[in-house]
Design a protein around this motif. Sequence first.
Motif, PDB file in Angstrom:
ATOM      1  N   ASN A   6       0.828  -1.208   0.000  1.00 36.64           N
ATOM      2  CA  ASN A   6       0.000   0.000   0.000  1.00 36.64           C
ATOM      3  C   ASN A   6       0.858   1.253   0.000  1.00 36.64           C
ATOM      4  O   ASN A   6       0.560   2.233  -0.695  1.00 36.64           O
ATOM      5  CB  ASN A   6      -0.927   0.003   1.218  1.00 36.64           C
ATOM      6  CG  ASN A   6      -2.095  -0.958   1.069  1.00 36.64           C
ATOM      7  OD1 ASN A   6      -2.599  -1.163  -0.031  1.00 36.64           O
ATOM      8  ND2 ASN A   6      -2.516  -1.559   2.170  1.00 36.64           N
ATOM      9  N   GLN A  56       0.789   3.963  -3.049  1.00 33.81           N
ATOM     10  CA  GLN A  56       0.379   5.325  -2.682  1.00 33.81           C
ATOM     11  C   GLN A  56       1.465   6.332  -3.038  1.00 33.81           C
ATOM     12  O   GLN A  56       1.187   7.416  -3.562  1.00 33.81           O
ATOM     13  CB  GLN A  56       0.071   5.387  -1.182  1.00 33.81           C
ATOM     14  CG  GLN A  56      -0.550   6.704  -0.734  1.00 33.81           C
ATOM     15  CD  GLN A  56      -1.930   6.944  -1.322  1.00 33.81           C
ATOM     16  OE1 GLN A  56      -2.779   6.061  -1.306  1.00 33.81           O
ATOM     17  NE2 GLN A  56      -2.167   8.132  -1.853  1.00 33.81           N
ATOM     18  N   SER A  97      -4.649   4.139  -3.927  1.00 31.36           N
ATOM     19  CA  SER A  97      -4.531   2.959  -3.078  1.00 31.36           C
ATOM     20  C   SER A  97      -4.339   1.691  -3.913  1.00 31.36           C
ATOM     21  O   SER A  97      -4.707   1.651  -5.085  1.00 31.36           O
ATOM     22  CB  SER A  97      -5.774   2.806  -2.206  1.00 31.36           C
ATOM     23  OG  SER A  97      -6.899   2.467  -3.005  1.00 31.36           O
ATOM     24  N   SER A  98      -3.784   0.662  -3.286  1.00 33.47           N
ATOM     25  CA  SER A  98      -3.638  -0.626  -3.962  1.00 33.47           C
ATOM     26  C   SER A  98      -5.005  -1.175  -4.366  1.00 33.47           C
ATOM     27  O   SER A  98      -5.171  -1.737  -5.453  1.00 33.47           O
ATOM     28  CB  SER A  98      -2.931  -1.631  -3.047  1.00 33.47           C
ATOM     29  OG  SER A  98      -1.666  -1.167  -2.666  1.00 33.47           O
ATOM     30  N   LYS A  99      -5.978  -1.024  -3.490  1.00 33.66           N
ATOM     31  CA  LYS A  99      -7.320  -1.545  -3.770  1.00 33.66           C
ATOM     32  C   LYS A  99      -7.923  -0.886  -5.000  1.00 33.66           C
ATOM     33  O   LYS A  99      -8.638  -1.533  -5.785  1.00 33.66           O
ATOM     34  CB  LYS A  99      -8.228  -1.324  -2.556  1.00 33.66           C
ATOM     35  CG  LYS A  99      -9.583  -2.010  -2.669  1.00 33.66           C
ATOM     36  CD  LYS A  99      -9.448  -3.532  -2.661  1.00 33.66           C
ATOM     37  CE  LYS A  99     -10.803  -4.221  -2.632  1.00 33.66           C
ATOM     38  NZ  LYS A  99     -10.669  -5.691  -2.614  1.00 33.66           N
ATOM     39  N   SER A 100      -7.627   0.395  -5.194  1.00 31.79           N
ATOM     40  CA  SER A 100      -8.199   1.104  -6.342  1.00 31.79           C
ATOM     41  C   SER A 100      -7.669   0.551  -7.663  1.00 31.79           C
ATOM     42  O   SER A 100      -8.364   0.592  -8.682  1.00 31.79           O
ATOM     43  CB  SER A 100      -7.912   2.604  -6.249  1.00 31.79           C
ATOM     44  OG  SER A 100      -6.542   2.874  -6.470  1.00 31.79           O
TER      45      SER A 100
END
Length: 270
Positions: free
Chosen positions: A200, A204, A210-213
């Motif tokens: 992350n 970022q 974010s990694s999730k995005s």
Amino acid sequence: MKNDTINISKIVKNVSHSSDDSDYAVCWVKDEIKGVEIDGVLYPNISNSIFFLDNKVQWKLYTRDNAVNAGYLLQLSHEILSNPLLSKLHINQVRLFNSGTIPLFKLSPGIEKRTQAILEMIDELLGSHLNNKEDALISLLNTFFVYCDGQCNIKSIIEKNQTKANIVYAFKQLVDKNIVKSHEVGYYASRLNISTKYLNECVQEVLNVSSKSIIIEQLLIRSRHALKFTNRTIKEISYDLGFSTPDYFSYFFKTQTGTNPSVLRRSGSS
């Protein structure tokens, strides 16, 4: 816009570039060529790929005999890449024209025709006298870079040391290949042998997202394409993309886009 800030030409013969030339280059190779030599290193038998080359490197394209049109060579000045619309792209800041790295993008299925269409429109516009020509060219370049960022399988030739940028390269490549297996950041961190927290931190810092995005973006790209351009049912699409149930896929899609998958499906078929 000066006439020499953007140049585009078909790849029909050997082309070389010295480090004295100030232009950056995008080489889109459609039909196979003998190879691309970069700072003395030859990458042979290249096809269906895009090279992004910094103006500091020396390179040469070797075409095959009697090549009619193996692709396009797009040369861009620093002035163009500093345009506010282009300079803010993640792909420009991180992957493109970065001395020490030579990004090679292997095109995903279905992207080749769109890439060719964009480059042909750039070629046509450069030879025209249309109003708002500059805005149109910048818009097309922006679209081209966005496609490369979101829909290409990234196979980069990178430094041996594990910098944060290299970790992000590897992460995006893993997401592209394994998105159906897992939608969880922890899965990819484990594959990279780093902690979720550090992954992350890398994403970022390098991409300012974010990694999730990154995972969500890939899911949405594939979802939209499947809904608009295939005949697969929503149930089939949900399982194809690794969702546990069609209901969860619909919930995810509506949460991220504000639209139900069925609505996009109807608009795509209209």
